[in-house]
Enzyme design. Sequence first.
Site, PDB file in Angstrom:
ATOM      1  N   CYS A 149       0.837  -1.204   0.000  1.00  0.00           N
ATOM      2  CA  CYS A 149       0.000   0.000   0.000  1.00  0.00           C
ATOM      3  C   CYS A 149       0.871   1.252   0.000  1.00  0.00           C
ATOM      4  O   CYS A 149       1.774   1.384   0.830  1.00  0.00           O
ATOM      5  CB  CYS A 149      -0.920  -0.004   1.214  1.00  0.00           C
TER       6      CYS A 149
ATOM      7  N   ARG B 263      -9.941  -4.127  -8.438  1.00  0.00           N
ATOM      8  CA  ARG B 263     -10.950  -3.199  -8.952  1.00  0.00           C
ATOM      9  C   ARG B 263     -11.900  -3.852  -9.955  1.00  0.00           C
ATOM     10  O   ARG B 263     -13.087  -3.543 -10.000  1.00  0.00           O
ATOM     11  CB  ARG B 263     -10.267  -1.987  -9.574  1.00  0.00           C
TER      12      ARG B 263
ATOM     13  N   GLY C 250      -2.598  -6.795 -10.257  1.00  0.00           N
ATOM     14  CA  GLY C 250      -2.294  -5.509 -10.880  1.00  0.00           C
ATOM     15  C   GLY C 250      -2.772  -5.410 -12.321  1.00  0.00           C
ATOM     16  O   GLY C 250      -2.234  -6.099 -13.188  1.00  0.00           O
TER      17      GLY C 250
END
Length: 333
Positions: free
Chosen positions: A83, A222, A195
Amino acid sequence: MMDWTDRNCRAFHRALTSRALLYTEMVTAPAVIHGDRERLLGFDAVEHPVALQLGGSDPAQLAEAAKIGESYGYDEINLNVGCPSDRVQSGKFGACLMREPELVADCMAAIREAVSVPATVKCRIGVDDQDPLVSLFATVDASAAVGITHFIVHARKAWLKGLSPKENRDVPPLDYALVRRLKRERPHLTICINGGIGDLDQAEAHLDDADGVRLDGVMLGRAAYHEPALLGQVDRRIFGMEVEDVDPFAAIERYRPYMAGRLDEGANLASMARHMLGLMHGRAGARAFRRILTVEGVKAGAGLEVVDRAVEAVREAEARHSRLGEAASEEAA
């Protein structure tokens, strides 16, 4: 996935896939030790298998937090070494730890000693001006030396100065080849990739062994959140189960008992419905579905009848679309 993958989100995603491993938001070790544990760690049994992701850089604190997490029933304890937010930079954890592979190893040794469930690492390939070939292998090798075998690698650097956390998800270039090289040169380790993976076609490509290297897993972030319907195909396409895909309507029915239970506990509908907004992506009526859940779901006393109206809006839109298509076919004929 801070503020996204909370317990409501995970219960919803479990309605779409029985096999995918779900991860919590990152929770700092001090928060687990000193904070409201039920709020931070509480989860529903339907979520299994589910991993607790911890943030921190103090081995003793992480060991204590990991023990607490295991006592709550989590199936895995994961250390976040990726992060890039300002908060983790000031607290010397997250992606900052890519600069200190030996400290990561100390943390992982402490976690591994404290729990009987798997202890894993999620990392970047490097930060700032580091050479990813050096930083990634150094981080992995140091932790492997203390018995850690499972790594999830976000295949891009994190720029801790000059880029926002959002930009760090898109701007630094992806280097999937480096992650595959890691697996090729460390075949005894479990290496999963993360990713920029936008759909299951891409996920399957990463799991292909066309170049003689087969990665062990793919983490979706996402894409799974914004278009959760793709998770309905995961059990069949990724895990090879002989099952029918879970369509959005079936997922809502599966999620319904959980929502009802949480409403009875005093939770508000919006806290659960917000994770469903992308479920009908690409379908007729998707906009109406989002609007009803967003506008009506926040009202005091909103219940499952709001979800029913949103679903009905999609069904009606699809029926209209089908009738128009049939009329057009007849006219063409």
